[in-house]
Write a protein that holds these residues in place. Sequence first.
Motif, short mmCIF file in Angstrom:
data_model
loop_
_atom_site.label_atom_id
_atom_site.label_comp_id
_atom_site.label_asym_id
_atom_site.label_seq_id
_atom_site.Cartn_x
_atom_site.Cartn_y
_atom_site.Cartn_z
N PHE A 84 58.76 7.55 45.35
CA PHE A 84 59.43 8.83 45.57
C PHE A 84 60.84 8.81 44.98
CE2 PHE A 84 56.02 8.84 48.52
CZ PHE A 84 55.65 10.16 48.65
N ALA A 88 62.09 6.98 49.88
CA ALA A 88 61.36 7.20 51.15
C ALA A 88 60.97 5.89 51.82
CB ALA A 88 60.12 8.06 50.90
N PHE A 90 60.82 3.34 54.85
CA PHE A 90 60.83 3.58 56.29
C PHE A 90 62.05 2.86 56.88
CE2 PHE A 90 56.16 3.42 55.26
CZ PHE A 90 56.06 4.79 55.12
N PRO A 91 62.98 3.61 57.48
CA PRO A 91 64.26 3.01 57.88
C PRO A 91 64.14 2.01 59.03
CG PRO A 91 64.15 5.29 58.59
CD PRO A 91 62.95 5.05 57.75
N HIS A 92 63.09 2.16 59.85
CA HIS A 92 62.96 1.27 61.01
C HIS A 92 62.14 0.04 60.69
CE1 HIS A 92 59.57 3.97 60.85
NE2 HIS A 92 58.87 3.11 61.54
N PRO B 158 63.69 12.98 56.33
CA PRO B 158 63.31 13.39 54.99
C PRO B 158 61.80 13.67 54.94
CG PRO B 158 64.49 11.29 54.96
CD PRO B 158 64.14 11.59 56.38
N LYS B 159 61.43 14.75 54.27
CA LYS B 159 60.03 15.13 54.17
C LYS B 159 59.23 14.02 53.48
CE LYS B 159 57.40 19.03 52.32
NZ LYS B 159 57.39 19.21 50.87
N SER B 160 59.91 13.33 52.56
CA SER B 160 59.21 12.31 51.78
C SER B 160 58.74 11.14 52.64
CB SER B 160 60.10 11.80 50.66
OG SER B 160 61.28 11.24 51.20
N LEU B 161 59.38 10.93 53.79
CA LEU B 161 59.00 9.79 54.64
C LEU B 161 57.56 9.94 55.13
CD1 LEU B 161 61.18 7.72 54.87
CD2 LEU B 161 61.62 8.46 57.21
N ALA B 164 55.22 9.61 52.20
CA ALA B 164 55.04 8.22 51.78
C ALA B 164 54.02 7.53 52.67
CB ALA B 164 56.38 7.47 51.82
N ARG B 178 53.59 5.90 63.64
CA ARG B 178 54.27 4.77 63.02
C ARG B 178 55.53 5.15 62.24
NH1 ARG B 178 50.67 0.15 60.58
NH2 ARG B 178 52.80 -0.59 60.38
N VAL B 179 55.68 6.42 61.90
CA VAL B 179 56.86 6.81 61.12
C VAL B 179 57.71 7.86 61.84
CG1 VAL B 179 57.67 7.82 58.96
CG2 VAL B 179 55.77 6.19 58.94
N PRO B 182 58.98 6.53 65.58
CA PRO B 182 60.08 5.56 65.52
C PRO B 182 61.37 6.19 65.00
CG PRO B 182 58.10 4.61 64.58
CD PRO B 182 57.80 6.06 64.84
N TYR B 183 61.24 7.16 64.10
CA TYR B 183 62.44 7.82 63.59
C TYR B 183 63.13 8.61 64.70
CZ TYR B 183 65.51 10.30 60.40
OH TYR B 183 66.60 10.80 59.76
N ARG B 259 73.20 2.75 63.77
CA ARG B 259 73.69 1.87 62.71
C ARG B 259 72.53 1.27 61.93
NH1 ARG B 259 77.80 -0.18 65.69
NH2 ARG B 259 76.59 -1.94 66.41
N GLU B 260 71.48 0.87 62.65
CA GLU B 260 70.33 0.25 61.99
C GLU B 260 69.66 1.22 61.02
OE1 GLU B 260 67.57 -1.50 64.77
OE2 GLU B 260 69.08 -2.95 65.32
N ASN B 261 69.59 2.50 61.44
CA ASN B 261 68.92 3.45 60.56
C ASN B 261 69.85 3.96 59.50
OD1 ASN B 261 66.73 3.02 62.02
ND2 ASN B 261 66.76 4.94 63.15
#
Lengths: 362, 261
Positions: A84, A88, A90-92, B158-161, B164, B178-179, B182-183, B259-261
């Motif tokens: 992408f 994209a 995954f931040p976590h 983000p829409k792309s997450l 993906a 799973r996405v 968690p977000y 902070r982590e994200n």
Amino acid sequence: MTSEPIVRLEGISKAYGKAQALHPMDLTIAPGEFVTFLGPSGCGKSTTLRILGGFETSDTGRIILDGQDVTAQPPEKRKVNMVFQDYALFPHMTVAQNISFGLELKGLGKAEIKQRLDEVMSFLELAPFATRYASQLSGGQRQRVALARALAPDPALLLLDEPLGALDAKLRGQVQMELKAIQRRTDKTFLFVTHDQDEALTMSDRIVVMNGGRIEQDGTPEDLYFHPQTRFVAEFIGATNLIDGTVRGLDGAAQEVVLDWRGIELRGQAPAGAPQTGQEVSASLRLEKIALGAERPATRNAVMGRIVDKTFLGSRVAVNIVVPEAGDALLRAYADSDVTARLGDAPVWLGWDSHALSVLRH
Amino acid sequence: MTRNGRVWLSVFFWAFVVYLFVPLLLMILMGFKDSKFIGFPIRSWTLDWYLGVFDNGEVIATFGYSLWIAVASTLISILMGTWLALLLSGRRFVGRFAVYALTLLPALVPGIISAIAFRIYARQIGIEPGMGAIIWAHAVHNVPFVALVVMARLSTLPKSLGEAARDLGADPLVTFMRVTLPYLKPAIIGASIFCLLLSFDDFVRSFFLGSYEPTLPVLIFAKLRSGMSPEINAISTVALILTAVLGVWAERSSRRMNREN
């Protein structure tokens, strides 16, 4: 590897309300090809990519992927992966978790996932970052993780949606080379989308130039550069001289178009679907295809001109030349600096072969 | 800003701090007074009132009761609020604005009015006063806060997450689990803490919808009516410290997650 195309698009199209984003289009891509969709924003290149990925549905036609009709399949069923534009990631999840995601969902065993993960990470030199999060990586590293994640499940086709847009210019050049090398080594089919003509010329085996939801021209980088078929392609890729003239006739034996350029007879190469006698046409002449000299050259086309302006570019000089015989029309050309020094202010001969002058389709 | 302005600003700030904390400090202090009556001067000190809190079966049971109501109502508001946030942030649909307005309404209705309305409605449809009724009222009241916090977080997703995840083989449910979820985690945890505190703190709804078993604020109110004693100060101080600790911990952990994200 088979000779069957990996992708066959048959009459796919897309309209958003009244706006036709993509006119019905056909395209085939052979296995192992690096194909680039090139065009300005809104030309339909991203729409086509998203239709292939399954994120948009085509209004018409069929999509055949690896011999299978996937038109109605959702993205998760298609053997296609995408890199992408914003990566994209995954931040976590850590780098390793991001890359494993697609492998887990493929239903691979733990040992297989580990093996494939290690393989991909060492291939893209990501092993030192395995436990980091995306927020702890640089732009270039993120881009590699996105690539690794998309390559890991071993897709039949890799889609890349302007993945270098977020990188700075210096890094971009380096990543272009890397990407091309990765594509050669993995022997994967890459479908790359960009609006950057340099990027397209550097990396692609084949470029599909798009404009206004239609394919303008489809060919190798050399083909597009030296033999553009349309005015849009000629202008969009590189710098060129556009010569407007009238067709006097066709020289069948030499397969040349005879043009009348403001009273001067020129010979050029015909596009697919030869023009009619008397038709107004444009032709493209690349700057570096014009040879300058003091004597009349032996090339098919030769005109007299006068240098009016010079710009020193280092390795060469860009010159503006006025052609009095053609009503003071202006042509641009490149020359070595010693050549322009020798010529001085004296009249100069310009020469080029007929195949350097590409008559454009209307 | 001028020097004068800064001085005035800091004067106002410290005045505000004093105004906010002196009453709390007085309340805490009075809990140590060795006398049956609240008020200065404090001649002798004792820990008996505080020790008494942990010895008093009624207070402990009320604590548990309030906590149980807080946890149950929070779980319900989180489920409802998150679901509404997803609905409202997703594809447009007819009546979306009406759903949005109805979602936010409970936060805007004055507590006393909604409490009376709940009481009348509960009697009409035969809901007995007591724990169930209180949980129900607290949950409804808290849904808008959850929905707002989760919607704010969703707007940054983000829409792309999601695309993906789908691209890598996840169906919509797996993508959500799973996405998306968690977000949303930091927002959901933050909203949970807020709901717990709102519920634990609520008096009006608990008072109108409760049976003979009181929640903590209702118990304190009942004790007040039978006369001010330092026992009340001690109970209140313990409650204050527990909620403050929870609040600070939540703030810190949500900051760490961000902070982590």
